[in-house]
Motif scaffolding. Structure first.
Motif, PDB file in Angstrom:
ATOM      1  N   SER A 106      -7.379  -7.198  -7.887  1.00 11.50           N
ATOM      2  CA  SER A 106      -6.059  -7.691  -8.269  1.00 11.50           C
ATOM      3  C   SER A 106      -6.039  -7.588  -9.729  1.00 11.50           C
ATOM      4  N   TYR A 126     -11.512   1.195   2.321  1.00 19.51           N
ATOM      5  CA  TYR A 126     -10.995   0.739   0.923  1.00 19.51           C
ATOM      6  C   TYR A 126     -11.084  -0.560   0.719  1.00 19.51           C
ATOM      7  N   TYR A 136      -9.462  -3.623  -2.400  1.00 14.01           N
ATOM      8  CA  TYR A 136      -8.536  -4.076  -3.315  1.00 14.01           C
ATOM      9  C   TYR A 136      -8.919  -4.681  -4.478  1.00 14.01           C
ATOM     10  N   GLY A 167      -5.755  -2.238  -7.887  1.00 16.31           N
ATOM     11  CA  GLY A 167      -5.157  -1.542  -6.834  1.00 16.31           C
ATOM     12  C   GLY A 167      -5.841  -1.332  -5.862  1.00 16.31           C
ATOM     13  N   VAL A 168      -5.503  -0.378  -4.962  1.00 12.67           N
ATOM     14  CA  VAL A 168      -6.597   0.028  -3.680  1.00 12.67           C
ATOM     15  C   VAL A 168      -7.182   1.136  -4.079  1.00 12.67           C
ATOM     16  N   TYR A 169      -8.717   1.198  -3.843  1.00 13.86           N
ATOM     17  CA  TYR A 169      -9.676   2.221  -3.997  1.00 13.86           C
ATOM     18  C   TYR A 169     -10.210   2.505  -2.518  1.00 13.86           C
ATOM     19  N   ASP A 187      -8.708   6.555  -6.254  1.00 11.41           N
ATOM     20  CA  ASP A 187      -7.438   5.531  -6.208  1.00 11.41           C
ATOM     21  C   ASP A 187      -6.268   6.128  -5.390  1.00 11.41           C
ATOM     22  N   SER A 188      -5.213   5.385  -5.133  1.00  6.15           N
ATOM     23  CA  SER A 188      -4.250   5.780  -4.396  1.00  6.15           C
ATOM     24  C   SER A 188      -3.236   6.779  -4.824  1.00  6.15           C
ATOM     25  N   PHE A 222       0.798  -1.383  -0.058  1.00  2.00           N
ATOM     26  CA  PHE A 222      -0.069   0.015   0.074  1.00  2.00           C
ATOM     27  C   PHE A 222       0.854   1.207  -0.182  1.00  2.00           C
TER      28      PHE A 222
END
Length: 384
Positions: free
Chosen positions: A291, A287, A289, A355-357, A319-320, A17
């Motif tokens: 893949s 959050y 995630y 990603g991570v949202y 988003d990140s 992260f």
């Protein structure tokens, strides 16, 4: 048992992260992922392999663990689970994957239980199974289940008796609920967001349950669901409620009609909802995630607000790197007891890269949460 120091944990999280999320994890203000355990069946012979799929927050230390514990042991305390586990495995810092266990030699009912650390933590997820020398025919060739009622029109508040028949070995958290007919069929998570009343089957394969018809006139369904953990709808039956003696609310208020939403598409990729009592105010950002490339088809946030709901606002994603998606104007739907605008639903149909949202909500002050969601706002994300 060996503990993991905080420096090691931060290094492990840093690999996954960005720094902004790590700082929130350290501060204890981030809600990341949902913890979950699932197995493909509920009956096993002694010594048979059990493959359990898991998801876990990235904030869990490497010594978070899953173990087999007899079902008669009380739930909740990691220490109690530690004292009674027959076998266990650590998650090793993974946020998803599978573990393989061997079923106990002694027939009986057992749980797979996830615990958030190995140092007097807490139990955060569980799934039950049965070890038996013989597997019932209904389990070998499961049916989808059946529910029936003796008539199909009711007055508001009238008693409804529903008969059910389901395969033996169905998860004890299988449930039947009353859901507006306008709500799309198929996903337990969607039904869970929109039920106005529900009852668990509690391991019974046949029997009857009694409900009261909703106060609001219209078309309603009784829907049978396989479990209370993002399972599947198995059967349904539709009935209508007439105007009867329904009492109109005071102050000139007109009950809004049930909004129409397109059918839910895809699968649940994040879900931190549960049926326990809730409070207002999410403790921090939420959050999830992904893949792989995913189209987000639906996001549902819960705004119980002490049963008053909240006029639907907006839900968005970030988003990140700080890029925003939406926000999208939500549709408010009813929930338990007919409470209006407690579910905020958007249908983004937006394609996202892995990603991570972060899920954003225009009214975090009424975004429902409880200890089961780690005091973070209830949200369900679906995608394909």
């Amino acid at each position: 048992m060996k503990q993991i120091n905080s420096g090691t944990l931060v290094k492990r999280i840093r690999m996954i992260f960005p720094l902004t999320i790590i700082l929130s994890i350290i501060a204890g203000s981030t809600c990341l992922f949902a913890q979950n355990l699932s197995i493909s069946k509920n009956y096993f012979k002694p010594g048979e392999a059990i493959n359990v799929q898991f998801t876990a927050p990235g904030s869990y230390p490497a010594n978070a663990w899953v173990g087999i514990i007899p079902s008669n042991i009380s739930h909740g305390s990691e220490m109690v689970n530690d004292q009674n586990d027959l076998v266990y495995q650590y998650l090793g810092g993974k946020t998803s994957g599978s573990l393989t266990f061997t079923s106990p030699a002694e027939p009986g009912k057992y749980d797979l239980r996830m615990n958030d650390d190995d140092n007097s933590g807490r139990e955060v997820a569980s799934v039950s199974f049965i070890v038996s020398l013989t597997i019932p025919d209904q389990v070998r060739k499961p049916s989808t289940g059946m529910i029936s009622i003796s008539k199909y029109s009711f007055s508001p508040g009238e008693k409804i008796v529903v008969s059910f028949s389901v395969p033996s070995g169905l998860d004890p958290s299988a449930w039947i609920g009353i859901i507006p007919s306008a709500i799309s069929h198929g996903e337990e998570a969607v039904n869970d967001q929109n039920d106005v009343a529900y009852q668990y089957l509690k391991g019974n394969s046949t029997g009857t349950l009694e409900f009261n018809a909703p106060d609001n006139a219209g078309s309603w369904d009784l829907r049978l669901n396989s479990d209370d953990n993002s399972g599947k709808e198995l059967a349904s039956v539709t009935f209508t409620v007439g105007s009867g003696a329904a009492v109109a609310p005071s102050s000139g208020y007109t009950q809004p009609s049930q909004p129409s939403l397109p059918p839910a598409e895809g699968e649940v990729i994040f879900n931190n909802w549960n049926k326990a009592y809730v409070d207002n105010q999410s403790a921090g950002p939420v959050y999830f995630y992904i893949s792989r490339q995913t189209t987000i088809t639906r996001i549902s946030n819960y705004h119980w607000n002490n049963g008053s709901g909240r006029m639907a606002g907006e839900i968005g994603l970030r988003d990140s790197n700080g890029r925003t998606y939406g926000p999208w104007r939500a549709v408010g739907t009813s929930g338990t007891g007919g409470a209006q605008n407690v579910n905020w639903v958007v249908v983004p149909n937006v394609a996202l890269s892995p990603g991570v949202y972060q899920i954003t909500d225009s009214d975090p002050g009424t975004w429902s949460k409880n200890s089961g969601s780690f005091d973070c706002g209830f949200s369900v994300v679906m995608g394909k």
